[in-house]
Structures are given as C-alpha cells and as structure tokens.
Design an enzyme around this catalytic site. Structure first.
Site, PDB file in Angstrom:
ATOM      1  N   TYR A  93       0.871  -1.235   0.056  1.00  0.00           N
ATOM      2  CA  TYR A  93      -0.183  -0.104   0.025  1.00  0.00           C
ATOM      3  C   TYR A  93       0.768   1.327   0.059  1.00  0.00           C
ATOM      4  O   TYR A  93       0.224   2.436  -0.180  1.00  0.00           O
ATOM      5  CB  TYR A  93      -1.017  -0.173   1.178  1.00  0.00           C
ATOM      6  CG  TYR A  93      -0.358  -0.117   2.605  1.00  0.00           C
ATOM      7  CD1 TYR A  93       0.006   1.052   3.143  1.00  0.00           C
ATOM      8  CD2 TYR A  93       0.150  -1.178   3.256  1.00  0.00           C
ATOM      9  CE1 TYR A  93       0.750   1.047   4.524  1.00  0.00           C
ATOM     10  CE2 TYR A  93       0.593  -1.205   4.376  1.00  0.00           C
ATOM     11  CZ  TYR A  93       1.127  -0.088   5.097  1.00  0.00           C
ATOM     12  OH  TYR A  93       1.679   0.004   6.305  1.00  0.00           O
ATOM     13  N   HIS A 149       6.497  -1.781  24.436  1.00  0.00           N
ATOM     14  CA  HIS A 149       4.882  -2.286  24.230  1.00  0.00           C
ATOM     15  C   HIS A 149       4.590  -1.050  23.416  1.00  0.00           C
ATOM     16  O   HIS A 149       3.147  -1.419  22.918  1.00  0.00           O
ATOM     17  CB  HIS A 149       4.469  -2.715  25.183  1.00  0.00           C
ATOM     18  CG  HIS A 149       4.665  -3.930  25.969  1.00  0.00           C
ATOM     19  ND1 HIS A 149       5.627  -4.002  26.766  1.00  0.00           N
ATOM     20  CD2 HIS A 149       4.374  -5.124  25.565  1.00  0.00           C
ATOM     21  CE1 HIS A 149       6.010  -5.199  27.154  1.00  0.00           C
ATOM     22  NE2 HIS A 149       5.339  -6.078  26.425  1.00  0.00           N
TER      23      HIS A 149
END
Length: 235
Positions: A93, A149
């Site tokens: 994309y 994270h």
C-alpha cells in the site's frame, strides 16, 4: 467535520480518521497523546483492536533523535548480514513504513497494561510538546527504553505533501489544532470478517458515540490550505 475534529483534538478527545479507499481502507481511532488515559488505551484495544501506536511530528523526532526502523535495520545488517533479507521492504500500500522505535517508559512495570501504556503514550506527548515549543533537544533514553510495548511512528518530513498514511494524517490534524503533534492511533478491526472495519461500520460507531469521523482527503485539503495561509502570514 474538520472543524469538529479540531475541537475534539483540542479537548483531548478521540476522532476517527479514515485514510483512502485506494490505500489501506482503514479507520483509526486517534487521540492526542498528551491526553491519553488508561481508559483511552482500553477503548483502543477493545473497540479498535489493531496496533496501538504513537505518531510523532518529524521535527520532534529530529530533536529526540528517533530514526526510522528501516534505517536501524540497514545499519544493523552491515554487522548482521542475516537481517538484510527482512530489511527488504515490499508492502503493497506504500513505498515505506513509518515505524521507528518500540518503547516503554522507564517508570512502567511490564509496559503492556492500560496504565503502563497510557503513561508511555502521555509522556511521549508531553516531551514532544516540550521540544516543539522550546526547540531544544531531549535525552530520549533518560525516560524511555527499547524494545517496549508502544510503537513509535515517525511522520514524513513534509507530512501529507509527501505521504498520506494515518501517521501523517493524524499529525497534520494535531498541527492544525495547535496541540502537541503526537497522536495515539489504533486501527479498527472487524472480528466477524477478520479484516479492517468497513467505512460504513466505522461511521455507525462514530455516530453512536458522538465521535467525529473524518476522511483523509478532507484532512489533506484542510492541511494544505492551513499551510498556505501560514505562509502568506509570514510573507
């Protein structure tokens, strides 16, 4: 809708951003990083379900010395040749990714809980606000460790003039709103289809919860008008 989205961003509230039918075709929940709470993180992981990231303005990344991950891999592959094959980029994309570092704030425990991720995201927003306002550098490692994270995304140098991903769209919206250009974003996924949530369902979600829904094409147009007006003022 752009004006409503700007009002929501200034108030630290979420906005839904849809990119383009011919690009990812995805809607992201976008919330100014500086205002993110544990409840916001819970909303993104439950109602969004995608990856929770923080998109940063390129000028802030320069001050914080945050590089693109593909540049890190390129340098690392010189000493670790086995990384060269994974560093080859072929997404369908776009020409490249906005991924930079994955971080946890040093005051977090595991880094993955809603409380921990909210702390990491909020401090990213506060530090971006500081470096953008003061024009000073900041020792990024004094507060963050990597890996962690929370995915940090680095926007293109010319934002939507160069690339029109969710990273650039959300940062452009923050810049227009006059707030710290650091935005937590998370893709909305559909558990029934296993794909991205459709535009129709995302709009229905926005209407049910009273959240502005804006399209990438409208952000691009508004941002270019915003930049042109700014240039005229300086001239």
């Amino acid at each position: 809708m752009i004006e409503e989205a700007l009002r929501y961003f200034r108030a630290g509230k979420p906005v839904l951003i849809y990119d383009f039918d011919d690009r990812e075709g995805e809607t992201d929940i976008a919330i100014p990083a500086i205002a993110v709470t544990p409840k916001d993180v819970a909303m993104m992981r439950i109602d969004g379900g995608g990856l929770i990231c923080v998109a940063l303005h390129p000028k802030a990344c320069e001050k914080l010395r945050i590089p693109f991950m593909h540049d890190i891999l390129k340098v690392a592959s010189e000493k670790m040749p086995e990384l060269r094959s994974v560093a080859d980029f072929d997404i369908k994309y776009d020409s490249r990714s906005s991924f930079a570092l994955w971080v946890n704030h040093r005051d977090t425990f595991t880094g993955i809980t809603d409380v921990d991720r909210a702390l990491t995201i909020r401090r990213l927003g506060e530090i971006v606000d500081y470096v953008m306002i003061n024009g000073k550098e900041f020792d990024f490692g004094s507060e963050f460790r990597s890996p962690g994270h929370v995915a940090v995304l680095r926007a293109s140098d010319n934002l939507v003039y160069e690339r029109v991903g969710q990273t650039e769209l959300s940062v452009a919206l923050a810049e227009m709103a006059g707030i710290a250009p650091a935005v937590a974003i998370c893709e909305m996924l559909d558990a029934e289809t296993g794909k991205a949530l459709s535009k129709k369902k995302a709009k229905e979600y926005a209407e049910e919860r009273g959240i502005p829904f804006v399209e990438g094409k409208d952000i691009v147009k508004a941002y270019k008008d915003f930049r042109e007006e700014k240039m005229l003022v300086f001239e």
